[in-house]
Design a protein around this motif. Structure first.
Motif, PDB file in Angstrom:
ATOM      1  N   LYS A  60      12.050  23.717  26.996  1.00  0.00           N
ATOM      2  CA  LYS A  60      12.220  23.163  25.472  1.00  0.00           C
ATOM      3  C   LYS A  60      12.003  24.884  24.866  1.00  0.00           C
ATOM      4  CE  LYS A  60      11.027  20.556  21.533  1.00  0.00           C
ATOM      5  NZ  LYS A  60      10.258  19.207  21.066  1.00  0.00           N
ATOM      6  N   THR A  62      12.006  26.118  20.593  1.00  0.00           N
ATOM      7  CA  THR A  62      11.902  25.671  19.194  1.00  0.00           C
ATOM      8  C   THR A  62      11.677  26.783  18.420  1.00  0.00           C
ATOM      9  OG1 THR A  62      10.651  23.778  19.953  1.00  0.00           O
ATOM     10  CG2 THR A  62      10.651  24.338  17.335  1.00  0.00           C
ATOM     11  N   TRP A  63      12.664  26.953  17.409  1.00  0.00           N
ATOM     12  CA  TRP A  63      12.581  27.939  16.498  1.00  0.00           C
ATOM     13  C   TRP A  63      12.126  27.566  15.029  1.00  0.00           C
ATOM     14  CZ3 TRP A  63      13.889  33.204  17.335  1.00  0.00           C
ATOM     15  CH2 TRP A  63      14.575  33.432  18.480  1.00  0.00           C
ATOM     16  N   ASP A  64      11.035  27.838  14.560  1.00  0.00           N
ATOM     17  CA  ASP A  64      10.229  27.721  13.310  1.00  0.00           C
ATOM     18  C   ASP A  64      10.598  28.955  12.346  1.00  0.00           C
ATOM     19  OD1 ASP A  64       9.618  25.138  14.201  1.00  0.00           O
ATOM     20  OD2 ASP A  64       7.878  25.996  15.330  1.00  0.00           O
ATOM     21  N   THR A  75      11.200  23.555  11.030  1.00  0.00           N
ATOM     22  CA  THR A  75      11.852  23.813  12.153  1.00  0.00           C
ATOM     23  C   THR A  75      13.117  24.080  11.962  1.00  0.00           C
ATOM     24  OG1 THR A  75      10.205  22.351  13.489  1.00  0.00           O
ATOM     25  CG2 THR A  75      12.567  22.772  14.384  1.00  0.00           C
ATOM     26  N   GLU A  78      16.127  23.537  17.587  1.00  0.00           N
ATOM     27  CA  GLU A  78      15.591  23.182  19.001  1.00  0.00           C
ATOM     28  C   GLU A  78      16.813  23.409  20.018  1.00  0.00           C
ATOM     29  OE1 GLU A  78      13.821  19.288  18.369  1.00  0.00           O
ATOM     30  OE2 GLU A  78      12.208  20.085  17.507  1.00  0.00           O
ATOM     31  N   THR A 113       9.135  29.277  20.305  1.00  0.00           N
ATOM     32  CA  THR A 113       8.013  28.636  20.943  1.00  0.00           C
ATOM     33  C   THR A 113       8.939  28.266  22.344  1.00  0.00           C
ATOM     34  OG1 THR A 113       6.374  27.987  19.413  1.00  0.00           O
ATOM     35  CG2 THR A 113       6.279  26.770  21.645  1.00  0.00           C
ATOM     36  N   ARG A 121       3.329  26.459  27.358  1.00  0.00           N
ATOM     37  CA  ARG A 121       3.962  27.106  26.008  1.00  0.00           C
ATOM     38  C   ARG A 121       3.523  28.485  25.862  1.00  0.00           C
ATOM     39  NH1 ARG A 121       2.884  22.710  21.386  1.00  0.00           N
ATOM     40  NH2 ARG A 121       4.679  23.930  20.590  1.00  0.00           N
ATOM     41  N   SER A 123       4.480  31.548  22.667  1.00  0.00           N
ATOM     42  CA  SER A 123       5.210  31.748  21.257  1.00  0.00           C
ATOM     43  C   SER A 123       5.064  33.261  20.924  1.00  0.00           C
ATOM     44  CB  SER A 123       4.530  31.005  20.170  1.00  0.00           C
ATOM     45  OG  SER A 123       4.420  29.581  20.285  1.00  0.00           O
TER      46      SER A 123
END
Length: 263
Positions: A60, A62-64, A75, A78, A113, A121, A123
């Motif tokens: 996975k 994820t872009w925040d 977010t 994803e 992340t 995980r 980041s």
């Protein structure tokens, strides 16, 4: 450069620790370690480099996003999954984020992340700012040292160019500092000095006006006048000598009588 070295050492140590613990270690870093500046209306592209070990895969991404001076985290996208709006796309299995039609509200801190199949995980963060045009250029003078300093308000990646009387500054006029912001005048501090600040969005300028360079102009005028007077005097003298020579030649011819040739 120092940040890149620190980041490299940290990555190497992290890989070694992870290999000792589980035989797998997820490592990532942005291709550009410096803050990114984007022109309004252009596309923002963020790309993270993934370093995977043998047998490791990404589960996975994820872009925040967190706006400047805000504690709220949103977010943006994803992978696999969703994106926040139609301007956002993700490519390369989530490692590349693209936002079309960038505007100032998109400025802030972006965090990616990545999670692997083991649940580990990692980041990384990237600072994004708007690329701004140059504004409010001014020139200050240090009279005691005859030095000029150019200042600009908030433009991104400004470059500085100096002009004296609308012409590029030469070594005869003065020396420009390495960053271009200062001019150390070596000749007389007179006339108009202009600092031109430019970047990708245009340019702006500021001018410092000193006393007129009258002495130099007067000296040049005096030299020209003297030269003309000397040329006129020499021309008159040559003309007088020529007339005298011609008069004497005609007089000698009249002294010879025609009958003297028959004797």
């Amino acid at each position: 450069m120092e940040l890149q070295i620190v980041h490299f050492i940290r990555t190497v140590l992290l890989i070694q620790i992870c290999l000792l613990w589980s035989g797998q270690c997820l490592s990532l870093h942005f291709t550009n370690q410096q803050p990114i500046y984007v022109i309004k209306g252009h596309s923002l592209i963020l790309q993270v480099q993934l370093d995977l070990q043998d047998g490791e895969r990404v589960a996975k991404v994820t872009w925040d996003y967190k706006a400047n001076n805000s504690a709220k985290i949103l977010t943006v996208a994803e992978f696999p999954g969703r994106v926040s709006n139609g301007r956002v796309t993700v490519d390369q299995q989530g490692s590349t984020l693209k936002i079309r039609d960038y505007h100032p509200a998109d400025s802030g801190i972006y965090t990616v992340t990545v999670t692997n199949q083991s649940g580990q995980r990692r980041s990384e963060q990237q600072v994004v700012q708007e690329y701004l045009a140059v504004n409010h250029v001014s020139v200050m003078v240090n009279v005691s040292h005859c030095t000029l300093h150019c200042m600009e308000a908030w433009g991104t990646e400004p470059t500085f160019t100096w002009l004296h009387e609308q012409a590029a500054v030469t070594e005869e006029v003065g020396r420009v500092s390495a960053d271009g912001t200062s001019l150390y005048i070596s000749s007389s501090c007179c006339g108009h000095f202009t600092c031109v600040v430019s970047n990708k969005l245009g340019h702006s300028s500021g001018t410092y006006t000193a006393e007129p360079c009258e002495r130099k102009n007067k000296a040049t005028t005096a030299v020209v006048v003297c030269s003309l007077l000397m040329l006129l005097l020499v021309t008159s003298l040559v003309f007088l000598l020529w007339r005298r020579h011609r008069y004497q030649s005609n007089r000698r011819e009249r002294l010879i009588e025609p009958y003297e040739d028959t004797l």
